[in-house]
Scaffold this motif. Structure first.
Motif, PDB file in Angstrom:
ATOM      1  N   LEU A  51      -9.806  12.330   0.086  1.00  0.00           N
ATOM      2  CA  LEU A  51      -9.815  11.354   1.186  1.00  0.00           C
ATOM      3  C   LEU A  51     -10.919  11.627   2.204  1.00  0.00           C
ATOM      4  N   PHE A  92       2.764  11.624   1.308  1.00  0.00           N
ATOM      5  CA  PHE A  92       2.638  12.394   0.063  1.00  0.00           C
ATOM      6  C   PHE A  92       3.742  13.455  -0.015  1.00  0.00           C
ATOM      7  N   PRO A  96     -12.522  15.818  14.057  1.00  0.00           N
ATOM      8  CA  PRO A  96     -11.756  14.557  14.035  1.00  0.00           C
ATOM      9  C   PRO A  96     -12.515  13.418  13.377  1.00  0.00           C
ATOM     10  N   THR A 105      -7.443  -1.551  -4.975  1.00  0.00           N
ATOM     11  CA  THR A 105      -7.202  -0.183  -5.459  1.00  0.00           C
ATOM     12  C   THR A 105      -7.675   0.769  -4.365  1.00  0.00           C
ATOM     13  N   ARG A 117     -12.677  11.803   7.852  1.00  0.00           N
ATOM     14  CA  ARG A 117     -11.702  10.766   7.468  1.00  0.00           C
ATOM     15  C   ARG A 117     -11.531   9.679   8.529  1.00  0.00           C
ATOM     16  N   LEU A 176      -0.277   9.676   6.262  1.00  0.00           N
ATOM     17  CA  LEU A 176      -0.427   9.626   4.809  1.00  0.00           C
ATOM     18  C   LEU A 176      -0.050  10.972   4.179  1.00  0.00           C
ATOM     19  N   ILE A 227      -2.092   4.374  14.267  1.00  0.00           N
ATOM     20  CA  ILE A 227      -2.467   3.782  12.997  1.00  0.00           C
ATOM     21  C   ILE A 227      -3.722   2.929  13.109  1.00  0.00           C
ATOM     22  N   LEU A 283      -6.149   7.999  -3.938  1.00  0.00           N
ATOM     23  CA  LEU A 283      -5.266   8.713  -3.003  1.00  0.00           C
ATOM     24  C   LEU A 283      -5.175  10.215  -3.257  1.00  0.00           C
ATOM     25  N   LEU A 327      -6.461   4.120  14.615  1.00  0.00           N
ATOM     26  CA  LEU A 327      -7.591   5.042  14.792  1.00  0.00           C
ATOM     27  C   LEU A 327      -8.695   4.812  13.770  1.00  0.00           C
ATOM     28  N   ILE A 367      -9.670   1.377   3.581  1.00  0.00           N
ATOM     29  CA  ILE A 367      -8.466   0.770   2.993  1.00  0.00           C
ATOM     30  C   ILE A 367      -8.501  -0.750   3.206  1.00  0.00           C
ATOM     31  N   ILE A 382      -4.953  15.002  16.039  1.00  0.00           N
ATOM     32  CA  ILE A 382      -4.958  14.831  14.577  1.00  0.00           C
ATOM     33  C   ILE A 382      -3.551  14.601  14.027  1.00  0.00           C
ATOM     34  N   ILE A 384      -4.015  -4.191   6.436  1.00  0.00           N
ATOM     35  CA  ILE A 384      -3.291  -3.117   7.104  1.00  0.00           C
ATOM     36  C   ILE A 384      -2.900  -3.483   8.537  1.00  0.00           C
ATOM     37  N   PHE A 422       0.853  -1.205   0.000  1.00  0.00           N
ATOM     38  CA  PHE A 422       0.000   0.000   0.000  1.00  0.00           C
ATOM     39  C   PHE A 422       0.881   1.245   0.000  1.00  0.00           C
ATOM     40  N   LEU A 450     -11.155   6.227   7.162  1.00  0.00           N
ATOM     41  CA  LEU A 450     -10.076   6.008   6.190  1.00  0.00           C
ATOM     42  C   LEU A 450      -9.457   4.610   6.258  1.00  0.00           C
ATOM     43  N   LEU A 451      -8.973   4.236   7.454  1.00  0.00           N
ATOM     44  CA  LEU A 451      -8.307   2.936   7.577  1.00  0.00           C
ATOM     45  C   LEU A 451      -9.267   1.785   7.298  1.00  0.00           C
ATOM     46  N   PHE A 485      -3.642   8.428  11.183  1.00  0.00           N
ATOM     47  CA  PHE A 485      -3.151   7.801   9.958  1.00  0.00           C
ATOM     48  C   PHE A 485      -3.238   8.774   8.796  1.00  0.00           C
ATOM     49  N   ASP A 486      -4.280   9.582   8.807  1.00  0.00           N
ATOM     50  CA  ASP A 486      -4.437  10.593   7.757  1.00  0.00           C
ATOM     51  C   ASP A 486      -3.215  11.498   7.679  1.00  0.00           C
ATOM     52  N   TYR A 509     -12.891   3.060 -13.260  1.00  0.00           N
ATOM     53  CA  TYR A 509     -11.783   2.094 -13.346  1.00  0.00           C
ATOM     54  C   TYR A 509     -12.231   0.979 -14.268  1.00  0.00           C
ATOM     55  N   LEU A 542       4.505  -1.774  10.369  1.00  0.00           N
ATOM     56  CA  LEU A 542       3.385  -1.107  11.035  1.00  0.00           C
ATOM     57  C   LEU A 542       3.664  -0.901  12.517  1.00  0.00           C
TER      58      LEU A 542
END
Lengths: 250, 250
Positions: free
Chosen positions: A138, B111, A231, A154, A234, B107, B248, A157, B250, A241, B99, A248, A106, A237-238, B103-104, B186, B238
């Motif tokens: 996101l 980036f 908070p 997929t 997102r 990430l 991670i 991102l 959360l 994923i 925050i 993960i 990932f 998010l995890l 994980f956000d 996709y 991880l």
């Protein structure tokens, strides 16, 4: 030290206002080609690009990100972490595909996506185009996945809104290098506080005098304001994923 | 469509053999400046760069990555996810820093790091330098953390070996665009298998005839070979990210 490529890189601004002129197919292909030639982790080419031209999809992305200005861009790219294509390749040989589902893979896809995004931004600027890389897709990942029909392994991102610029923002001052570039060890300088205070003065001046969206803030205040966002944004998010098939927790 | 920046981007090769000439301080500063001017998520500048010049540290990075050729590079950059600096800024105001540990935000740092890496590669190539972005520093993250004294809320993500090239590898052929660039959804093409077979022929020809490291393989075989690596490699990834203070789960 100077050349026209360094000059271009050092003049980067994010562009959020565009003329009505859409990108041509040739321009789009040129940008994707530049992205493809950038480095990819272990040469696994583990990302894909979706060109969004359907106004209804653009509108929903405007809702998802809260940035409706993206709908006026000349073109919109969605960059997607993609181990799905390589899964298909590997499954044809009945190979063990555990590693494709790992957090490590990932992360490799995340590198590929962000590197490709920067190549698109730079290529675009060389062609007179302006852009903004958008992590705000996101905000509601599951909606993006459903919207674009994204399969197992997929994950969306980064978006890129790109087009012919209709604004010329000022150049945002960056952190003094001693606060972010170290030698052989991680070590913030002893005069961190005074260097930060000086940078806060510089950024306050920038925000108070730039062409638009004037505000009364410093870099430090900007960082603190960011922490006050909901908070719950997102929070999924995890989970999303994982739902896409990435292990993960491994 | 062509200009000298597109030409540069489309001619990218990873360089792993370097002359003995180290980078000058001015060259290093120029590269860091180019990285800084690239986009950063929410303008939080949430990464740092560590220049590795100590031969003992380079040697240990050679051990960690298994790529001892990096020790001969003209300069080595370690790019580090960094929410630590912003934590320090936020803690001075007693703000809630939850925050920053999300994980956000990890990430977002990822980036920032990858975008900065691509800017360094491109800037370097414009200066006649060659480089390789190295994810192999993730093989033993905890060793890198200890080696570079990385504090809470930092994490080493990518290395860059850079220097004056002592090799000129061929240009590796990329996936046909219909296999990685889609429209509004996709959708791998109906003729996926035949397009992939054609690309496998192209890559087999490349691997069989390139300047060095000749091998008998296709892209598909390369992907499958990758999956056979020891799954224990990076198994701690991880866990180490969590130990550095990122929530991670959360």
């Amino acid at each position: 030290m100077s050349n026209n490529i360094l000059n271009l890189l050092n003049q980067h601004r994010s562009i959020r206002q565009f003329t009505d002129q859409p990108l041509t197919d040739e321009e789009v292909t040129t940008l994707v080609t530049a992205a493809q030639h950038a480095a990819t982790s272990t040469f696994a080419q583990q990302y894909s690009i979706i060109s969004i031209t359907d106004p209804a999809i653009k509108q929903e992305l405007g809702d998802i990100t809260g940035h409706h200005w993206l709908e006026k861009s000349g073109h919109y790219f969605m960059l997607v972490a993609d181990q799905h294509r390589n899964l298909k390749i590997a499954e044809a040989t009945h190979a063990d595909t555990t590693i494709l589902r790992s957090f490590d893979k990932f992360l490799a896809s995340t590198f590929d996506v962000a590197i490709a995004a920067e190549a698109i931004v730079t290529a675009g600027e060389s062609m007179g185009l302006g852009s903004t890389i958008m992590g705000s897709i996101l905000n509601h990942s599951q909606r993006v996945i459903t919207l674009l029909n994204l399969p197992e392994l997929t994950f969306p991102l980064l978006g890129i809104a790109i087009g012919h610029p209709a604004e010329q923002p000022g150049l945002k001052p960056r952190l003094p290098q001693p606060l972010m570039h170290f030698s052989n060890q991680y070590a913030l300088p002893d005069d961190f506080d005074s260097q930060l205070a000086s940078y806060d003065t510089t950024t306050a001046d920038y925000y108070a005098h730039r062409n638009s969206h004037l505000k009364n803030t410093t870099f430090s205040q900007h960082i603190v304001q960011e922490l006050q966002r909901d908070p719950k944004l997102r929070a999924e998010l995890l989970q999303v994923i994982k739902q896409q098939g990435f292990n993960i927790d491994l």
